[in-house]
Motif scaffolding. Structure first.
Motif, PDB file in Angstrom:
ATOM      1  N   CYS A 295       0.826  -1.204   0.000  1.00 17.72           N
ATOM      2  CA  CYS A 295       0.000   0.000   0.000  1.00 17.72           C
ATOM      3  C   CYS A 295       0.862   1.256   0.000  1.00 17.72           C
ATOM      4  CB  CYS A 295      -0.938   0.005   1.202  1.00 17.72           C
ATOM      5  SG  CYS A 295      -2.256  -1.213   1.067  1.00 17.72           S
ATOM      6  N   PHE A 296       1.871   1.287   0.839  1.00 17.21           N
ATOM      7  CA  PHE A 296       2.741   2.460   0.876  1.00 17.21           C
ATOM      8  C   PHE A 296       3.567   2.585  -0.401  1.00 17.21           C
ATOM      9  CE2 PHE A 296       2.069   2.227   5.570  1.00 17.21           C
ATOM     10  CZ  PHE A 296       1.450   3.468   5.686  1.00 17.21           C
ATOM     11  N   MET A 297       3.948   1.456  -0.979  1.00 16.27           N
ATOM     12  CA  MET A 297       4.692   1.482  -2.229  1.00 16.27           C
ATOM     13  C   MET A 297       3.851   2.132  -3.337  1.00 16.27           C
ATOM     14  SD  MET A 297       6.417  -1.667  -4.311  1.00 16.27           S
ATOM     15  CE  MET A 297       4.881  -2.337  -4.923  1.00 16.27           C
ATOM     16  N   TYR A 298       2.544   1.905  -3.310  1.00 15.39           N
ATOM     17  CA  TYR A 298       1.661   2.488  -4.316  1.00 15.39           C
ATOM     18  C   TYR A 298       1.047   3.813  -3.876  1.00 15.39           C
ATOM     19  CZ  TYR A 298       2.186  -1.690  -7.086  1.00 15.39           C
ATOM     20  OH  TYR A 298       2.712  -2.704  -7.844  1.00 15.39           O
ATOM     21  N   GLY A 299       1.606   4.435  -2.857  1.00 14.37           N
ATOM     22  CA  GLY A 299       1.244   5.809  -2.532  1.00 14.37           C
ATOM     23  C   GLY A 299       0.240   6.054  -1.438  1.00 14.37           C
ATOM     24  N   ALA A 300      -0.146   5.041  -0.679  1.00 13.06           N
ATOM     25  CA  ALA A 300      -1.081   5.283   0.424  1.00 13.06           C
ATOM     26  C   ALA A 300      -0.461   6.261   1.420  1.00 13.06           C
ATOM     27  CB  ALA A 300      -1.436   3.976   1.127  1.00 13.06           C
ATOM     28  N   SER A 301      -1.293   7.126   1.968  1.00 14.54           N
ATOM     29  CA  SER A 301      -0.834   8.112   2.959  1.00 14.54           C
ATOM     30  C   SER A 301      -0.819   7.543   4.373  1.00 14.54           C
ATOM     31  CB  SER A 301      -1.753   9.334   2.939  1.00 14.54           C
ATOM     32  OG  SER A 301      -1.759   9.923   1.666  1.00 14.54           O
ATOM     33  N   ALA A 302      -1.716   6.600   4.631  1.00 17.54           N
ATOM     34  CA  ALA A 302      -1.818   5.989   5.963  1.00 17.54           C
ATOM     35  C   ALA A 302      -2.469   4.622   5.821  1.00 17.54           C
ATOM     36  CB  ALA A 302      -2.650   6.872   6.895  1.00 17.54           C
ATOM     37  N   TYR A 303      -2.263   3.787   6.833  1.00 20.72           N
ATOM     38  CA  TYR A 303      -2.824   2.437   6.860  1.00 20.72           C
ATOM     39  C   TYR A 303      -3.448   2.227   8.231  1.00 20.72           C
ATOM     40  CZ  TYR A 303      -3.149  -2.524   5.652  1.00 20.72           C
ATOM     41  OH  TYR A 303      -3.604  -3.777   5.337  1.00 20.72           O
ATOM     42  N   LEU A 304      -4.767   2.067   8.265  1.00 26.82           N
ATOM     43  CA  LEU A 304      -5.477   1.837   9.515  1.00 26.82           C
ATOM     44  C   LEU A 304      -6.001   0.406   9.550  1.00 26.82           C
ATOM     45  CD1 LEU A 304      -7.623   5.105   9.670  1.00 26.82           C
ATOM     46  CD2 LEU A 304      -5.384   4.691  10.700  1.00 26.82           C
ATOM     47  N   HIS A 305      -5.809  -0.238  10.686  1.00 22.78           N
ATOM     48  CA  HIS A 305      -6.308  -1.600  10.866  1.00 22.78           C
ATOM     49  C   HIS A 305      -7.744  -1.559  11.374  1.00 22.78           C
ATOM     50  CE1 HIS A 305      -2.365  -3.451  10.330  1.00 22.78           C
ATOM     51  NE2 HIS A 305      -1.894  -2.439  11.029  1.00 22.78           N
ATOM     52  N   LYS A 306      -8.543  -2.488  10.889  1.00 19.65           N
ATOM     53  CA  LYS A 306      -9.897  -2.660  11.422  1.00 19.65           C
ATOM     54  C   LYS A 306      -9.813  -3.529  12.663  1.00 19.65           C
ATOM     55  CE  LYS A 306     -12.295  -2.528   6.952  1.00 19.65           C
ATOM     56  NZ  LYS A 306     -13.108  -3.308   6.023  1.00 19.65           N
ATOM     57  N   PRO A 307     -10.530  -3.252  13.722  1.00 19.88           N
ATOM     58  CA  PRO A 307     -11.349  -2.060  13.923  1.00 19.88           C
ATOM     59  C   PRO A 307     -10.466  -0.821  14.074  1.00 19.88           C
ATOM     60  CG  PRO A 307     -11.279  -3.334  15.948  1.00 19.88           C
ATOM     61  CD  PRO A 307     -10.539  -4.124  14.896  1.00 19.88           C
ATOM     62  N   ILE A 308     -10.994   0.313  13.666  1.00 23.13           N
ATOM     63  CA  ILE A 308     -10.215   1.543  13.595  1.00 23.13           C
ATOM     64  C   ILE A 308     -10.013   2.148  14.972  1.00 23.13           C
ATOM     65  CG2 ILE A 308     -10.131   3.865  12.635  1.00 23.13           C
ATOM     66  CD1 ILE A 308     -11.948   2.837  10.370  1.00 23.13           C
TER      67      ILE A 308
END
Length: 117
Positions: free
Chosen positions: A91-104
């Motif tokens: 996800c970060f390699m393709y440009g995501a700004s943040a990664y949140l795990h469920k449950p948030i």
């Protein structure tokens, strides 16, 4: 008014994110699968996207890749139950700004909104 797009096939997750965005002055758009999400990205040009990874029709990884290829520059916060390091790194390699795990986690959610500042 800034527009936020929530792309998630789980209605309860979309509802939770909408609730966390409540009273913050955003226009909220929803999509319940990746294909519909991609169409709404192209039409609505949101200011921020909350994106699930594992969905029917078009998954979140494909959307991230498409956003990168199109140079759209829209910040993306991935919201997923997938906690594998490979998924997070991709996800970060393709440009995501943040990664949140469920449950948030509420504080992590608030921190992720700072990409709009």
């Amino acid at each position: 008014m800034k527009k936020v797009l929530i792309v998630d096939d789980a209605s309860d997750c979309r509802l939770m994110i909408k609730g966390m965005l409540n009273n913050q002055g955003f226009g909220i758009i929803e999509a319940d699968n990746g294909f519909d999400g991609w169409k709404k990205i192209l039409v609505e040009r949101p200011d921020l996207i909350f994106l699930d990874l594992h969905m029917p029709n078009k998954n979140g990884f494909e959307i991230l890749k498409d956003l990168e290829e199109e140079w759209m520059g829209i910040p993306v916060v991935v919201v997923s139950g997938d906690s594998t390091q490979n998924a997070i790194d991709s996800c970060f390699m393709y440009g995501a700004s943040a990664y949140l795990h469920k449950p948030i986690n509420k504080q992590a959610f608030v921190d992720a909104l700072k990409v709009l500042d």
